[in-house]
Design a protein around this motif. Structure first.
Motif, PDB file in Angstrom:
ATOM      1  N   MET A 133      33.539 144.359 106.323  1.00 58.69           N
ATOM      2  CA  MET A 133      33.763 144.933 107.658  1.00 58.69           C
ATOM      3  C   MET A 133      33.427 143.897 108.736  1.00 58.69           C
ATOM      4  SD  MET A 133      32.663 148.837 108.626  1.00 58.69           S
ATOM      5  CE  MET A 133      31.689 149.325 107.214  1.00 58.69           C
ATOM      6  N   ASN A 134      34.233 143.808 109.768  1.00 53.31           N
ATOM      7  CA  ASN A 134      33.899 142.908 110.869  1.00 53.31           C
ATOM      8  C   ASN A 134      33.108 143.667 111.948  1.00 53.31           C
ATOM      9  OD1 ASN A 134      35.723 144.412 112.341  1.00 53.31           O
ATOM     10  ND2 ASN A 134      37.402 142.982 111.977  1.00 53.31           N
ATOM     11  N   ASN A 135      32.672 142.929 112.983  1.00 56.85           N
ATOM     12  CA  ASN A 135      31.826 143.552 114.026  1.00 56.85           C
ATOM     13  C   ASN A 135      32.489 144.760 114.675  1.00 56.85           C
ATOM     14  OD1 ASN A 135      29.635 141.928 113.727  1.00 56.85           O
ATOM     15  ND2 ASN A 135      30.232 140.470 115.316  1.00 56.85           N
ATOM     16  N   LYS A 136      33.802 144.662 114.863  1.00 56.94           N
ATOM     17  CA  LYS A 136      34.517 145.757 115.533  1.00 56.94           C
ATOM     18  C   LYS A 136      34.447 147.047 114.686  1.00 56.94           C
ATOM     19  CE  LYS A 136      38.420 146.377 118.557  1.00 56.94           C
ATOM     20  NZ  LYS A 136      37.452 146.650 119.616  1.00 56.94           N
ATOM     21  N   ASN A 137      34.659 146.880 113.386  1.00 58.01           N
ATOM     22  CA  ASN A 137      34.598 148.043 112.491  1.00 58.01           C
ATOM     23  C   ASN A 137      33.191 148.612 112.395  1.00 58.01           C
ATOM     24  OD1 ASN A 137      37.307 148.040 111.923  1.00 58.01           O
ATOM     25  ND2 ASN A 137      37.083 146.597 110.223  1.00 58.01           N
ATOM     26  N   PHE A 138      32.207 147.690 112.326  1.00 54.84           N
ATOM     27  CA  PHE A 138      30.814 148.156 112.303  1.00 54.84           C
ATOM     28  C   PHE A 138      30.503 148.921 113.585  1.00 54.84           C
ATOM     29  CE2 PHE A 138      29.634 145.040 108.887  1.00 54.84           C
ATOM     30  CZ  PHE A 138      29.049 145.968 108.035  1.00 54.84           C
ATOM     31  N   ALA A 139      30.945 148.367 114.734  1.00 47.29           N
ATOM     32  CA  ALA A 139      30.672 148.994 116.030  1.00 47.29           C
ATOM     33  C   ALA A 139      31.274 150.396 116.076  1.00 47.29           C
ATOM     34  CB  ALA A 139      31.216 148.128 117.159  1.00 47.29           C
ATOM     35  N   ARG A 140      32.471 150.532 115.542  1.00 46.41           N
ATOM     36  CA  ARG A 140      33.145 151.837 115.543  1.00 46.41           C
ATOM     37  C   ARG A 140      32.369 152.843 114.699  1.00 46.41           C
ATOM     38  NH1 ARG A 140      38.308 150.517 113.760  1.00 46.41           N
ATOM     39  NH2 ARG A 140      38.657 149.681 115.829  1.00 46.41           N
ATOM     40  N   GLN A 141      31.931 152.388 113.520  1.00 48.39           N
ATOM     41  CA  GLN A 141      31.136 153.253 112.627  1.00 48.39           C
ATOM     42  C   GLN A 141      29.806 153.640 113.272  1.00 48.39           C
ATOM     43  OE1 GLN A 141      31.399 154.618 109.451  1.00 48.39           O
ATOM     44  NE2 GLN A 141      33.543 154.263 109.926  1.00 48.39           N
ATOM     45  N   LEU A 142      29.155 152.646 113.890  1.00 48.76           N
ATOM     46  CA  LEU A 142      27.834 152.902 114.494  1.00 48.76           C
ATOM     47  C   LEU A 142      27.948 153.919 115.620  1.00 48.76           C
ATOM     48  CD1 LEU A 142      26.382 149.282 114.497  1.00 48.76           C
ATOM     49  CD2 LEU A 142      25.516 151.224 113.184  1.00 48.76           C
ATOM     50  N   LYS A 143      28.992 153.769 116.443  1.00 50.87           N
ATOM     51  CA  LYS A 143      29.195 154.707 117.549  1.00 50.87           C
ATOM     52  C   LYS A 143      29.431 156.118 116.993  1.00 50.87           C
ATOM     53  CE  LYS A 143      30.527 156.326 121.656  1.00 50.87           C
ATOM     54  NZ  LYS A 143      30.781 157.713 121.329  1.00 50.87           N
ATOM     55  N   LYS A 144      30.252 156.190 115.952  1.00 46.00           N
ATOM     56  CA  LYS A 144      30.621 157.488 115.382  1.00 46.00           C
ATOM     57  C   LYS A 144      29.382 158.213 114.836  1.00 46.00           C
ATOM     58  CE  LYS A 144      33.636 159.237 111.838  1.00 46.00           C
ATOM     59  NZ  LYS A 144      34.317 158.802 110.633  1.00 46.00           N
ATOM     60  N   ILE A 145      28.579 157.525 114.038  1.00 42.90           N
ATOM     61  CA  ILE A 145      27.420 158.221 113.452  1.00 42.90           C
ATOM     62  C   ILE A 145      26.343 158.467 114.513  1.00 42.90           C
ATOM     63  CG2 ILE A 145      27.871 157.406 111.092  1.00 42.90           C
ATOM     64  CD1 ILE A 145      25.412 155.569 111.390  1.00 42.90           C
ATOM     65  N   SER A 146      26.280 157.594 115.524  1.00 42.75           N
ATOM     66  CA  SER A 146      25.247 157.765 116.561  1.00 42.75           C
ATOM     67  C   SER A 146      25.487 159.016 117.403  1.00 42.75           C
ATOM     68  CB  SER A 146      25.172 156.525 117.456  1.00 42.75           C
ATOM     69  OG  SER A 146      24.804 155.420 116.663  1.00 42.75           O
ATOM     70  N   ASN A 147      26.748 159.432 117.510  1.00 44.47           N
ATOM     71  CA  ASN A 147      27.041 160.691 118.223  1.00 44.47           C
ATOM     72  C   ASN A 147      26.268 161.846 117.581  1.00 44.47           C
ATOM     73  OD1 ASN A 147      28.839 159.515 119.973  1.00 44.47           O
ATOM     74  ND2 ASN A 147      30.626 159.940 118.687  1.00 44.47           N
ATOM     75  N   ASN A 148      26.116 161.796 116.254  1.00 39.61           N
ATOM     76  CA  ASN A 148      25.408 162.865 115.539  1.00 39.61           C
ATOM     77  C   ASN A 148      23.913 162.614 115.419  1.00 39.61           C
ATOM     78  OD1 ASN A 148      27.800 164.187 115.040  1.00 39.61           O
ATOM     79  ND2 ASN A 148      28.170 163.030 113.151  1.00 39.61           N
ATOM     80  N   ILE A 149      23.535 161.351 115.399  1.00 44.44           N
ATOM     81  CA  ILE A 149      22.122 161.017 115.151  1.00 44.44           C
ATOM     82  C   ILE A 149      21.247 161.368 116.355  1.00 44.44           C
ATOM     83  CG2 ILE A 149      20.527 159.074 114.900  1.00 44.44           C
ATOM     84  CD1 ILE A 149      22.542 157.761 113.008  1.00 44.44           C
ATOM     85  N   GLY A 157      23.607 162.450 122.192  1.00 41.40           N
ATOM     86  CA  GLY A 157      24.816 161.681 121.887  1.00 41.40           C
ATOM     87  C   GLY A 157      24.506 160.190 121.793  1.00 41.40           C
ATOM     88  N   SER A 158      25.498 159.409 121.420  1.00 41.83           N
ATOM     89  CA  SER A 158      25.265 157.977 121.219  1.00 41.83           C
ATOM     90  C   SER A 158      24.757 157.317 122.501  1.00 41.83           C
ATOM     91  CB  SER A 158      26.557 157.286 120.782  1.00 41.83           C
ATOM     92  OG  SER A 158      26.315 155.904 120.655  1.00 41.83           O
ATOM     93  N   PRO A 159      23.656 156.573 122.431  1.00 43.22           N
ATOM     94  CA  PRO A 159      23.149 155.905 123.636  1.00 43.22           C
ATOM     95  C   PRO A 159      24.030 154.731 124.064  1.00 43.22           C
ATOM     96  CG  PRO A 159      21.737 155.426 121.746  1.00 43.22           C
ATOM     97  CD  PRO A 159      22.779 156.373 121.262  1.00 43.22           C
ATOM     98  N   TRP A 160      24.864 154.230 123.163  1.00 41.96           N
ATOM     99  CA  TRP A 160      25.726 153.086 123.471  1.00 41.96           C
ATOM    100  C   TRP A 160      27.187 153.446 123.192  1.00 41.96           C
ATOM    101  CZ3 TRP A 160      23.009 148.461 120.502  1.00 41.96           C
ATOM    102  CH2 TRP A 160      21.749 148.232 121.088  1.00 41.96           C
ATOM    103  N   THR A 161      28.070 152.782 123.939  1.00 40.26           N
ATOM    104  CA  THR A 161      29.503 152.888 123.665  1.00 40.26           C
ATOM    105  C   THR A 161      29.850 151.948 122.495  1.00 40.26           C
ATOM    106  OG1 THR A 161      30.019 151.064 125.142  1.00 40.26           O
ATOM    107  CG2 THR A 161      30.010 153.279 126.121  1.00 40.26           C
ATOM    108  N   GLU A 162      31.077 152.080 122.015  1.00 37.73           N
ATOM    109  CA  GLU A 162      31.526 151.187 120.930  1.00 37.73           C
ATOM    110  C   GLU A 162      31.466 149.723 121.371  1.00 37.73           C
ATOM    111  OE1 GLU A 162      35.160 152.474 119.037  1.00 37.73           O
ATOM    112  OE2 GLU A 162      35.639 150.389 118.570  1.00 37.73           O
ATOM    113  N   SER A 163      31.868 149.453 122.615  1.00 34.65           N
ATOM    114  CA  SER A 163      31.870 148.041 123.042  1.00 34.65           C
ATOM    115  C   SER A 163      30.449 147.513 123.265  1.00 34.65           C
ATOM    116  CB  SER A 163      32.758 147.818 124.264  1.00 34.65           C
ATOM    117  OG  SER A 163      32.318 148.582 125.326  1.00 34.65           O
ATOM    118  N   GLN A 164      29.522 148.411 123.634  1.00 33.36           N
ATOM    119  CA  GLN A 164      28.117 147.958 123.721  1.00 33.36           C
ATOM    120  C   GLN A 164      27.581 147.598 122.335  1.00 33.36           C
ATOM    121  OE1 GLN A 164      26.735 151.427 126.008  1.00 33.36           O
ATOM    122  NE2 GLN A 164      25.935 150.036 127.542  1.00 33.36           N
ATOM    123  N   PHE A 165      27.928 148.412 121.332  1.00 34.82           N
ATOM    124  CA  PHE A 165      27.523 148.060 119.960  1.00 34.82           C
ATOM    125  C   PHE A 165      28.126 146.713 119.582  1.00 34.82           C
ATOM    126  CE2 PHE A 165      26.506 152.637 119.126  1.00 34.82           C
ATOM    127  CZ  PHE A 165      25.270 152.458 118.502  1.00 34.82           C
TER     128      PHE A 165
END
Ligand code: COA
Length: 142
Positions: A1-17, A21-29
């Motif tokens: 996975m590249n940074n973009k894919n990781f960022a997308r995953q992190l944002k998605k799970i952070s919405n639930n964690i 809601g996620s403290p950061w946007t996908e681009s911040q990740f």
């Protein structure tokens, strides 16, 4: 996975964690992941990210920016293992002091940090927005 894919995953799970809601946007990740002084450790199960910890190093100090585990996987020691592995990595990179800020109402996280030896340094009034909250500043000598 590249940074973009990781960022997308992190944002998605952070919405639930996180409660608010996620403290950061996908681009911040993504921009955080691209910085050379960012340290991140993931916990995977069945190729899915279940938990993660992100820190940022500056000389002999580091800031714990985010730690989280998906609901349903909490209380199994996953965050404890992530924190231990991160401290070991930071120690190898000559980091001595680990700092963090946490919402004063985040009892779950504060109890976790207390358990792992973080000490309170002070309170920063109205540090958080959406919703407004004070921050507790904590430090761990590693
Ligand atoms: C804080 C957090 C990372 C802990 O993850 P975890 O994998 O459940 O933690 P562990 O199983 O390794 O450790 C459990 C310890 O955390 C604390 N804890 C976890 N959930 C708790 C709860 N609901 N109430 C009180 N303490 C809690 C306790 O100290 C607990 O120790 P105990 O089992 O002896 O009581 C997780 O609750 C989380 O993702 N919270 C939401 C995200 C967040 O707020 N992150 C911190 C700010 S960036």
């Amino acid at each position: 996975m590249n940074n973009k894919n990781f960022a997308r995953q992190l944002k998605k799970i952070s919405n639930n964690i996180f409660e608010h809601g996620s403290p950061w946007t996908e681009s911040q990740f993504e921009s955080q992941l691209m910085q050379a002084n960012t340290e991140i450790i993931y916990h995977f199960e069945d190729d899915e990210i279940i938990g993660y910890i992100i820190c940022q190093r500056v000389l002999d100090e580091a800031e714990l920016l985010l730690i989280g585990v998906i609901p349903g996987y909490k209380h199994r020691g996953i965050a404890t293992q992530l924190l231990k592995d991160m401290c070991q990595r930071l120690k190898q990179k000559k980091v001595l002091h680990l700092f963090l800020e946490v919402r004063v109402k985040n009892i779950e996280a504060i109890s976790f940090y207390d358990k792992h030896g973080f000490k309170e340094l002070g309170i920063r009034k109205n540090y958080y927005k959406h919703p407004n909250d004070d921050a507790k500043i904590m430090q761990l000598e590693i």
